[in-house]
Design an enzyme around this catalytic site. Structure first.
Site, PDB file in Angstrom:
ATOM      1  CD  GLU A 110     -20.886 -47.587-101.767  1.00 28.21           C
ATOM      2  OE1 GLU A 110     -20.754 -46.759-100.897  1.00 28.21           O
ATOM      3  OE2 GLU A 110     -20.013 -47.837-102.645  1.00 28.21           O
ATOM      4  CE  LYS A 133     -20.877 -44.737-104.072  1.00 30.20           C
ATOM      5  NZ  LYS A 133     -19.991 -43.878-103.557  1.00 30.20           N
TER       6      LYS A 133
HETATM    7  P1  13P Z   1     -15.048 -45.934-105.775  1.00 34.07           P
HETATM    8  O1  13P Z   1     -15.673 -45.196-107.129  1.00 34.07           O
HETATM    9  O2  13P Z   1     -13.603 -45.905-105.641  1.00 34.07           O
HETATM   10  O3  13P Z   1     -15.468 -47.534-105.946  1.00 34.07           O
HETATM   11  O4  13P Z   1     -15.616 -45.385-104.481  1.00 34.07           O
HETATM   12  C1  13P Z   1     -17.013 -45.262-104.247  1.00 34.07           C
HETATM   13  C2  13P Z   1     -17.365 -45.516-102.971  1.00 34.07           C
HETATM   14  O5  13P Z   1     -17.691 -44.288-102.265  1.00 34.07           O
HETATM   15  C3  13P Z   1     -17.166 -46.406-102.271  1.00 34.07           C
HETATM   16  O6  13P Z   1     -17.796 -46.337-101.104  1.00 34.07           O
END
Ligand code: 13P
Length: 340
Positions: free
Chosen positions: A177, A219
């Site tokens: 991510e 992500k």
């Molecule tokens: P949000 O969808 O609230 O941005 O959170 C996603 C997430 O897992 C952040 O690490």
């Protein structure tokens, strides 16, 4: 889990019309969200809230995997059933956030580096024994004058890649991510430039660290103008820009893409994901799915407010958001679903 099983898990997480539910807020982040609504910031309140989530009826119709936090993976329902068992019995795959959060980066004012590699192998082994089959690590990039710097992008990209390699060694599917943040006045164009640069660097490092792309999920953020940019854009423009960025920088081999919501409203997150799938699904090499925290949970949290009497209504709101995003995966979400 061998490599084949890992690829199957990765594929299952983004299969069909389901997506991921991120319920992995660290204690401080969870407490912050509770504080805004006057909910007590206690371990028991966090446990009760997570029990509300994992016992939401029919959640597995829309959710393939749930990402937990270290505290949560060790907790139980009031009747003593471990959350891991409750989630697994519901047909949802258990995941775990394994980073220690984004910390100020030395020599890089205003930028963050995510920590948590030390001892990670041992923690991953423990989480796998507890039933986790995938993991998540988040890096963040601010956009502003002179940032993100190459130093910040490269350090976070290498850290993400080392985390992903350790996950695959242990048999866990890594969710990688790299989040370009929405805060700031930057334009959509600038967000696209930064997102493409970050993704190129991340995939270069994933290659260098010998991560198997078929056994991982990306992500990313959607491509959006900064929250205080004077020129905000429509849903279709966001969808076009996001898909263009991804096509230019993400290898076709990865198992799939699951967006974070990043502070977008729940409805906009659904509408934008929907627009991408409606317009581009047939032309994309990967599934475009969701891995939302706030965009699934926030309406439910606001209804619950720490009150037992509100649990059922909050669960309905949680299920509603999960269902809207399921339709967004199919390109069949409509704003009228919000009121029906
Ligand atoms: P949000 O969808 O609230 O941005 O959170 C996603 C997430 O897992 C952040 O690490």
């Amino acid at each position: 889990m061998n490599a084949l099983e890992q690829m199957n898990t990765a594929r299952a997480l983004v299969a069909g019309d389901k997506g991921l539910l991120a319920m992995d807020e660290s204690d401080p982040t969870c407490n912050q969200r509770f504080a805004m609504l006057g909910i007590p910031q206690t371990e028991e309140a966090r446990r009760a809230y997570r029990e509300l989530i994992v016992t939401t009826p029919n959640l597995s119709e829309c959710i393939s995997g749930a990402i937990l936090y270290d505290e949560t993976i060790r907790q139980q329902k009031k009747d003593g059933t471990p959350f891991v068992k409750a989630i697994t019995d519901a047909g949802i795959i258990v995941g775990i956030k394994v980073d220690y959060g984004a910390k100020d980066m030395a020599g890089h004012p205003g930028e963050k580096i995510t920590e948590g590699l030390d001892g990670l192998r041992e923690r991953l082994i423990e989480y796998a024994k507890m039933g986790a089959r995938f993991a998540k690590w988040r890096a963040v990039f601010s956009v502003g004058n002179g940032v993100p710097s190459r130093g910040c992008i490269e350090a976070n990209a290498q850290t993400l890649a080392r985390y992903a390699a350790l996950c695959q060694e242990t048999g866990l599917v890594p969710i990688v991510e790299p989040e370009v943040l929405m805060d700031g006045s930057h334009s959509l164009q600038r967000c696209c430039e930064v997102t493409v640069e970050v993704l190129h660097t991340v995939f270069n490092e994933l290659y260098t660290q010998q991560v198997t792309l078929e056994g991982m999920i990306l992500k990313p953020n959607m491509a959006l103008p900064g929250l205080s940019c004077s020129l905000q854009v429509g849903v279709d423009e966001v969808a076009d820009a996001t898909v263009r960025c991804l096509l230019r920088s993400v290898p076709a081999a990865i198992a799939g893409i699951a967006f974070l919501s990043g502070g977008q409203s729940a409805e906009l997150a659904s509408a934008r994901l929907n627009a991408m799938n409606a317009a581009f699904e047939m032309r994309l090499p990967w599934a475009l799915s969701f891995s939302f925290a706030r965009a699934i949970q926030q309406p439910a949290l606001e209804i619950w407010r720490g009150e037992e009497a509100n649990v059922s209504a909050a669960q309905k709101a949680l299920y509603h958001r999960a269902r809207c995003n399921r339709f967004a995966r199919l390109g069949e979400y409509k704003s009228t679903m919000e009121t029906s």
